[in-house]
Design a protein around this motif. Structure first.
Motif, short mmCIF file in Angstrom:
data_model
loop_
_atom_site.label_atom_id
_atom_site.label_comp_id
_atom_site.label_asym_id
_atom_site.label_seq_id
_atom_site.Cartn_x
_atom_site.Cartn_y
_atom_site.Cartn_z
N ARG A 75 0.85 -1.16 0.07
CA ARG A 75 0.02 -0.01 -0.05
C ARG A 75 0.97 1.23 0.10
N LEU A 80 1.06 4.44 -3.06
CA LEU A 80 0.53 5.82 -2.66
C LEU A 80 1.70 6.86 -3.12
N GLN A 107 -0.46 11.82 -1.07
CA GLN A 107 -1.36 10.98 -0.60
C GLN A 107 -0.63 10.35 0.94
N ARG A 108 0.38 9.96 1.08
CA ARG A 108 1.20 9.55 2.11
C ARG A 108 1.26 10.75 3.20
N GLU A 165 -0.76 13.27 3.28
CA GLU A 165 -2.11 13.60 3.85
C GLU A 165 -2.48 12.57 4.79
N ILE A 166 -2.00 11.55 4.58
CA ILE A 166 -2.65 10.39 5.67
C ILE A 166 -1.80 10.65 6.92
N ALA A 167 -0.56 10.91 6.92
CA ALA A 167 0.17 11.18 7.94
C ALA A 167 -0.40 12.38 8.78
N ARG A 168 -0.68 13.44 8.19
CA ARG A 168 -1.16 14.77 8.43
C ARG A 168 -2.56 14.59 9.42
N LEU A 169 -3.29 13.71 8.98
CA LEU A 169 -4.90 13.39 9.20
C LEU A 169 -4.39 12.39 10.77
N ALA A 170 -3.50 11.62 10.70
CA ALA A 170 -3.32 10.74 11.78
C ALA A 170 -2.61 11.60 12.96
#
Length: 57
Positions: A31, A35, A39-40, A42-47
């Motif tokens: 996965r 990405l 995208q990675r 954005e995912i890290a920022r949201l986490a």
């Protein structure tokens, strides 16, 4: 599974089988490779936002 953890039949955090753990690691790597850097990020920022919000409770 939660009931088994609560009754002590299995310990929390143990993979059901070694094969399942190995497949999970392989899936995560696949996965991440699929990405884009954006995208990675954005995912890290949201986490990170989710982790910081936990302290506000």
């Amino acid at each position: 599974m939660i009931a088994k953890i609560a009754t002590g039949e299995i310990e929390d955090g143990e993979p059901e089988t070694k094969a399942a753990a190995a497949l999970g690691k392989r899936g995560g790597k696949a996965r991440a490779a699929s990405l884009t850097p954006q995208q990675r990020s954005e995912i890290a920022r949201l986490a990170a936002e989710a982790r910081w919000k936990k302290g506000d409770r």
